[in-house]
Write a protein that holds these residues in place. Structure first.
Motif, PDB file in Angstrom:
ATOM      1  N   ARG A  22      -4.634  -4.753  11.237  1.00 11.26           N
ATOM      2  CA  ARG A  22      -4.497  -5.785  10.224  1.00 11.26           C
ATOM      3  C   ARG A  22      -3.028  -6.118  10.035  1.00 11.26           C
ATOM      4  O   ARG A  22      -2.185  -5.219   9.992  1.00 11.26           O
ATOM      5  N   TYR A  62       0.101  -7.428   7.686  1.00 12.40           N
ATOM      6  CA  TYR A  62       0.469  -7.137   6.300  1.00 12.40           C
ATOM      7  C   TYR A  62      -0.258  -8.067   5.331  1.00 12.40           C
ATOM      8  O   TYR A  62      -0.798  -7.630   4.318  1.00 12.40           O
ATOM      9  N   LYS A  63      -0.323  -9.340   5.656  1.00 17.97           N
ATOM     10  CA  LYS A  63      -0.927 -10.322   4.755  1.00 17.97           C
ATOM     11  C   LYS A  63      -2.441 -10.146   4.612  1.00 17.97           C
ATOM     12  O   LYS A  63      -3.039 -10.702   3.697  1.00 17.97           O
ATOM     13  N   GLU A  64      -3.058  -9.378   5.490  1.00 19.31           N
ATOM     14  CA  GLU A  64      -4.500  -9.196   5.448  1.00 19.31           C
ATOM     15  C   GLU A  64      -4.937  -8.045   4.526  1.00 19.31           C
ATOM     16  O   GLU A  64      -6.130  -7.826   4.338  1.00 19.31           O
ATOM     17  N   TYR A  65      -3.969  -7.334   3.964  1.00 21.37           N
ATOM     18  CA  TYR A  65      -4.282  -6.305   2.983  1.00 21.37           C
ATOM     19  C   TYR A  65      -4.286  -6.932   1.589  1.00 21.37           C
ATOM     20  O   TYR A  65      -3.498  -7.842   1.303  1.00 21.37           O
ATOM     21  N   SER A  66      -5.141  -6.434   0.717  1.00 20.00           N
ATOM     22  CA  SER A  66      -5.101  -6.831  -0.684  1.00 20.00           C
ATOM     23  C   SER A  66      -3.774  -6.369  -1.280  1.00 20.00           C
ATOM     24  O   SER A  66      -3.206  -5.356  -0.849  1.00 20.00           O
ATOM     25  N   LYS A  67      -3.290  -7.094  -2.276  1.00 15.40           N
ATOM     26  CA  LYS A  67      -2.013  -6.757  -2.902  1.00 15.40           C
ATOM     27  C   LYS A  67      -2.022  -5.293  -3.358  1.00 15.40           C
ATOM     28  O   LYS A  67      -2.952  -4.841  -4.011  1.00 15.40           O
ATOM     29  N   GLN A 117      -2.350  -2.689  -1.408  1.00 15.52           N
ATOM     30  CA  GLN A 117      -3.194  -1.834  -0.567  1.00 15.52           C
ATOM     31  C   GLN A 117      -2.618  -1.564   0.824  1.00 15.52           C
ATOM     32  O   GLN A 117      -3.182  -0.770   1.568  1.00 15.52           O
ATOM     33  N   GLU A 126       4.451  -1.924   3.694  1.00 15.88           N
ATOM     34  CA  GLU A 126       4.915  -2.573   2.457  1.00 15.88           C
ATOM     35  C   GLU A 126       6.439  -2.559   2.371  1.00 15.88           C
ATOM     36  O   GLU A 126       7.072  -3.572   2.070  1.00 15.88           O
TER      37      GLU A 126
END
Length: 196
Positions: free
Chosen positions: A51, A53-58, A60, A66
């Motif tokens: 995934r 970075y942008k595909e993780y929920s904020k 997560q 991060e």
């Protein structure tokens, strides 16, 4: 105020000669007053991309992802120290780069290539140019190509022989070109919000 420049390096090999060039670049940027940091793909050791970075929920995303995302967003420009593997790019550096997209937008990037032979990583630099452009960076026209790396920089990242002298002569113009684009980009972002 100094410019914040991230220098990316991607070899995972045990005997990494290209780290000499990455350290040389960081050292010379710092000498000219930039806030330069080495981002070593092997040290960060992101997994093969599953995934972005942008595909993780904020909140997560894995901590390493991060932290790196925040560094990329805060940077004014980037330098990619690119080794050449079989006429292509290093998989470690490409994997790290592919974890991000919007984080790269609207900043300049420069390419410093190297290889063990006399071609100096030029084919990898050509491949990186299109990749970085596609990822939203403005790739400057100045490049540096070093090879053979083992005859150009010592283990302590000090220039040696004719190749080392050539590197020392070419680096100031390369750095000036990047600085011009960094400052132009910063001024434009302050003047006007990016269109997306």
């Amino acid at each position: 105020m100094s410019n914040r420049i991230l220098v990316f390096y991607g070899s995972y090999r045990s005997d990494r000669a290209g780290i000499r060039l990455a350290n040389y670049v960081v050292g010379h940027l710092r000498q000219q007053g930039d806030d330069a940091e080495l981002i070593d793909a092997k040290a960060i050791n992101l997994p093969i991309i599953d995934r972005m970075y942008k595909e993780y929920s904020k909140g997560q995303a894995p901590q390493a992802l991060e932290q790196l995302a925040q560094k990329i967003k805060a940077a004014d420009g980037f330098i990619f120290v690119a080794g050449e593997y079989n006429w292509g790019v290093q998989p470690g550096l490409k994997n790290l780069t592919d974890h991000f997209l919007e984080e790269w937008f609207w900043r300049p990037a420069a390419i410093v290539s190297y290889s063990a032979g006399r071609v100096s990583g030029a084919r990898a630099a050509t491949a990186w140019h299109g990749t970085l452009s596609e990822m939203g960076m403005v790739v400057i026209s100045s490049t540096i190509a070093v090879g053979p790396i083992g005859q150009t920089l010592s283990a302590d990242s000090l220039p040696t022989g004719d190749g080392g002298r050539a590197l020392d002569q070419s680096f100031p113009r390369f750095a000036d070109d990047l600085t011009w684009w960094v400052e132009a980009s910063k001024a434009q972002r302050q003047r006007k919000q990016p269109p997306y």
